[in-house]
Write a protein that holds these residues in place. Structure first.
Motif, PDB file in Angstrom:
ATOM      1  N   SER A   8     -10.514   3.672  25.054  1.00 18.73           N
ATOM      2  CA  SER A   8     -10.878   2.480  25.832  1.00 18.73           C
ATOM      3  C   SER A   8     -12.105   1.812  25.231  1.00 18.73           C
ATOM      4  CB  SER A   8     -11.214   2.865  27.279  1.00 18.73           C
ATOM      5  OG  SER A   8     -10.090   3.302  27.970  1.00 18.73           O
ATOM      6  N   ALA A   9     -12.021   0.503  25.050  1.00 18.89           N
ATOM      7  CA  ALA A   9     -13.120  -0.225  24.400  1.00 18.89           C
ATOM      8  C   ALA A   9     -14.446  -0.045  25.143  1.00 18.89           C
ATOM      9  CB  ALA A   9     -12.754  -1.706  24.300  1.00 18.89           C
ATOM     10  N   CYS A  10     -14.400  -0.006  26.474  1.00 15.87           N
ATOM     11  CA  CYS A  10     -15.648   0.132  27.244  1.00 15.87           C
ATOM     12  C   CYS A  10     -16.307   1.480  26.997  1.00 15.87           C
ATOM     13  CB  CYS A  10     -15.389  -0.091  28.736  1.00 15.87           C
ATOM     14  SG  CYS A  10     -14.146   1.004  29.439  1.00 15.87           S
ATOM     15  N   VAL A  16     -16.640  -5.106  27.993  1.00 13.73           N
ATOM     16  CA  VAL A  16     -15.365  -5.731  28.336  1.00 13.73           C
ATOM     17  C   VAL A  16     -14.926  -5.431  29.768  1.00 13.73           C
ATOM     18  CG1 VAL A  16     -14.424  -5.865  25.988  1.00 13.73           C
ATOM     19  CG2 VAL A  16     -14.177  -3.737  27.279  1.00 13.73           C
ATOM     20  N   ARG A  17     -15.785  -4.726  30.521  1.00 16.72           N
ATOM     21  CA  ARG A  17     -15.378  -4.389  31.878  1.00 16.72           C
ATOM     22  C   ARG A  17     -15.385  -5.615  32.787  1.00 16.72           C
ATOM     23  NH1 ARG A  17     -15.766   0.579  34.332  1.00 16.72           N
ATOM     24  NH2 ARG A  17     -17.259  -0.218  35.850  1.00 16.72           N
ATOM     25  N   PHE A  42      -9.429  -0.198  22.036  1.00 13.74           N
ATOM     26  CA  PHE A  42      -8.535  -1.163  22.679  1.00 13.74           C
ATOM     27  C   PHE A  42      -8.940  -1.386  24.133  1.00 13.74           C
ATOM     28  CE2 PHE A  42      -4.636  -3.051  24.212  1.00 13.74           C
ATOM     29  CZ  PHE A  42      -4.213  -3.785  23.113  1.00 13.74           C
ATOM     30  N   CYS A  43      -8.873  -2.641  24.564  1.00 13.82           N
ATOM     31  CA  CYS A  43      -9.037  -2.966  25.999  1.00 13.82           C
ATOM     32  C   CYS A  43      -7.776  -3.673  26.474  1.00 13.82           C
ATOM     33  CB  CYS A  43     -10.240  -3.861  26.248  1.00 13.82           C
ATOM     34  SG  CYS A  43     -10.329  -4.371  27.999  1.00 13.82           S
ATOM     35  N   PRO A  44      -6.952  -3.009  27.257  1.00 14.92           N
ATOM     36  CA  PRO A  44      -5.690  -3.625  27.686  1.00 14.92           C
ATOM     37  C   PRO A  44      -5.888  -4.892  28.525  1.00 14.92           C
ATOM     38  CG  PRO A  44      -5.731  -1.271  28.217  1.00 14.92           C
ATOM     39  CD  PRO A  44      -7.095  -1.620  27.720  1.00 14.92           C
ATOM     40  N   GLU A  45      -6.920  -4.908  29.359  1.00 17.30           N
ATOM     41  CA  GLU A  45      -7.055  -6.064  30.251  1.00 17.30           C
ATOM     42  C   GLU A  45      -7.461  -7.319  29.483  1.00 17.30           C
ATOM     43  OE1 GLU A  45      -9.298  -4.879  33.783  1.00 17.30           O
ATOM     44  OE2 GLU A  45      -8.112  -3.040  33.860  1.00 17.30           O
ATOM     45  N   ARG A  54     -14.440 -10.699  35.153  1.00 15.22           N
ATOM     46  CA  ARG A  54     -13.230 -11.060  35.897  1.00 15.22           C
ATOM     47  C   ARG A  54     -13.315 -10.389  37.273  1.00 15.22           C
ATOM     48  NH1 ARG A  54     -12.358  -7.814  31.697  1.00 15.22           N
ATOM     49  NH2 ARG A  54     -11.674  -5.659  32.023  1.00 15.22           N
ATOM     50  N   LYS A 108     -10.640   5.345  30.101  1.00 16.12           N
ATOM     51  CA  LYS A 108     -11.630   5.327  31.189  1.00 16.12           C
ATOM     52  C   LYS A 108     -10.988   5.678  32.530  1.00 16.12           C
ATOM     53  CE  LYS A 108     -15.463   4.328  33.267  1.00 16.12           C
ATOM     54  NZ  LYS A 108     -15.132   5.338  34.282  1.00 16.12           N
ATOM     55  N   SER A 111      -9.716   3.383  36.247  1.00 16.15           N
ATOM     56  CA  SER A 111      -9.384   1.974  36.040  1.00 16.15           C
ATOM     57  C   SER A 111      -7.904   1.734  36.372  1.00 16.15           C
ATOM     58  CB  SER A 111      -9.648   1.627  34.567  1.00 16.15           C
ATOM     59  OG  SER A 111      -8.743   0.649  34.112  1.00 16.15           O
ATOM     60  N   SER A 113      -5.970   0.002  34.771  1.00 14.86           N
ATOM     61  CA  SER A 113      -5.247   0.065  33.494  1.00 14.86           C
ATOM     62  C   SER A 113      -5.323   1.457  32.890  1.00 14.86           C
ATOM     63  CB  SER A 113      -5.847  -0.913  32.469  1.00 14.86           C
ATOM     64  OG  SER A 113      -5.574  -2.230  32.819  1.00 14.86           O
ATOM     65  N   CYS A 114      -6.542   1.983  32.793  1.00 14.42           N
ATOM     66  CA  CYS A 114      -6.820   3.144  31.948  1.00 14.42           C
ATOM     67  C   CYS A 114      -6.950   4.471  32.689  1.00 14.42           C
ATOM     68  CB  CYS A 114      -8.098   2.900  31.151  1.00 14.42           C
ATOM     69  SG  CYS A 114      -7.961   1.546  29.967  1.00 14.42           S
TER      70      CYS A 114
HETATM   71 FE1  SF4 Z   1     -12.302  -0.356  29.843  1.00 14.41          FE
HETATM   72 FE2  SF4 Z   1     -11.017  -1.597  31.823  1.00 14.41          FE
HETATM   73 FE3  SF4 Z   1     -10.714  -2.437  29.319  1.00 14.41          FE
HETATM   74 FE4  SF4 Z   1      -9.662  -0.074  30.101  1.00 14.41          FE
HETATM   75  S1  SF4 Z   1      -9.087  -2.101  30.807  1.00 14.41           S
HETATM   76  S2  SF4 Z   1     -10.780  -0.521  28.189  1.00 14.41           S
HETATM   77  S3  SF4 Z   1     -11.226   0.617  31.558  1.00 14.41           S
HETATM   78  S4  SF4 Z   1     -12.608  -2.467  30.511  1.00 14.41           S
END
Ligand code: SF4
Length: 169
Positions: A8-10, A16-17, A42-45, A54, A108, A111, A113-114
């Protein structure tokens, strides 16, 4: 060949959170993975088209697998349905994983996503329930082993096992 890992990029300090922050994991093992060129960030969002910052979002009516199956939704606290962005981000994460030959991920926790063990319950009350996020669900369906930032040693062991086993991708 070095076994790579999707992270996760964060967790590697990218801001990117949803709140514009990061959640860098301090574990030195992750730093070593980066030095070894293993890490696919990678950050899926964000990849799914959402901005930084956001509105916070939670899964309503199930977990990430249910979102993929179309029986649950990802909503912001204001009620906007952002499921499409989450599903797109999950697909792009899987594409990135496949392209890099990734079989392990460190994502992460909690989340939408994660998350890999728990997600928020959809009431925006800070309550977490067992389940996984949309990206984790899709990666797991494709056979990727997903760990949380609290399981760095488990992820490291998994990488070692895969490297030692010679099992082809
Ligand atoms: Fe981090 Fe959220 Fe992006 Fe996943 S979707 S990498 S938890 S900021």
């Amino acid at each position: 060949m070095v076994e790579r890992i999707l992270v996760s990029a964060c967790l590697v300090g990218r801001r990117v959170r949803y709140d514009g922050g990061a959640k860098a994991v301090g574990d030195e093992v992750v730093g070593r993975w980066r030095d070894e060129g293993r890490v696919v960030v990678f950050c899926p969002e964000v990849s799914g088209g959402l901005p930084v910052p956001r509105p916070a979002a939670e899964i309503v009516g199930g977990d990430g697998g249910d979102v993929l199956d179309g029986v649950a939704r990802v909503l912001t606290e204001g009620g906007e349905d952002v499921s499409e962005h989450f599903v797109r981000g999950a697909r792009l994460a899987l594409d990135a994983a496949r392209e890099a030959g990734v079989r392990v991920a460190l994502l992460k926790e909690s989340s939408p996503s994660c998350g890999s063990l728990r997600v928020y319950d959809g009431r925006f009350a800070g309550v977490r329930v067992p389940g996984h996020g949309v990206t984790t669900a899709l990666l797991r369906r494709a056979g990727v082993r997903v760990f949380s930032e609290d399981q760095v040693s488990g992820a490291a062991e998994c990488l070692r096992e895969l490297e030692g086993s010679g099992v082809p991708r």
